[in-house]
Design a protein around this motif. Structure first.
Motif: not given
Length: 184
Positions: A118-127, A132-139, A148-149
């Motif tokens: 399982t991994a989770w992340f946050d990212e700062l995006l140029d849009t 914008c801020r993106g964050s999520g969970v991967l499995e 996953k989210h």
């Protein structure tokens, strides 16, 4: 009687020798696959970059193929909390035009569970909406990472909060009131 005792003693001795000389083979517990955090970080960075690129190019399969079947997407609007199917229905017209949205990561942090699945992340995006801020969970499903989210949020500079709140209020006050009433 002596012969019976001797035979019994011989049988007991034979069994004892047999049982003590046999080694019980115990299946070793399978070792957890050694996970290289550096390698998995590169794979996840590439997955997320390709995911954002797929949206920019209108590549529906390249985009939605990276989201897990039970995946969720939360957009910038307070009402945008979609399962994969609903998000796909919302986004399809954008992808059908050949380009959905174009987000590029300016920075990204990735973290892992102890077992590395399982991994989770946050990212700062140029849009197009600026930062914008993106964050999520991967499995990890088998050998493949799936989203996953995912949460997309607009950033608001602290010095701009007072100017932004009235703009949000005209849309969100009624939503907040409705949700508070429904919660009772």
């Amino acid at each position: 009687m002596k012969r019976t005792n001797l035979m019994l003693l011989s049988a007991i001795l034979s069994c004892t020798i047999l049982f003590t000389s046999c080694k019980k083979e115990v299946a070793a517990e399978p070792k957890a696959a050694t996970v290289s955090i550096a390698d998995e970080t590169k794979i996840i960075n590439m997955l997320l970059d390709n995911w954002h690129t797929a949206a920019a190019k209108g590549d529906h399969n390249g985009y939605f193929g990276k989201i897990a079947e039970g995946g969720r997407y939360l957009g910038t609007d307070a009402t945008e909390n979609w399962d994969k199917k609903a998000f796909d229905a919302f986004a399809k017209p954008y992808f059908d035009k050949g380009q959905a949205w174009d987000f590029k990561a300016l920075e990204r942090n990735i973290y892992f569970s102890k077992d590395g699945r399982t991994a989770w992340f946050d990212e700062l995006l140029d849009t197009w909406m600026k930062a914008c801020r993106g964050s999520g969970v991967l499995e990890k499903e088998g050998n493949e990472w799936k989203i996953k989210h995912y949460v997309l949020s607009m950033t608001v500079p602290n010095d701009a909060i007072d100017a932004v709140i009235p703009a949000k209020a005209k849309y969100e006050d009624s939503l907040i009131a409705k949700m508070k009433t429904a919660k009772k």
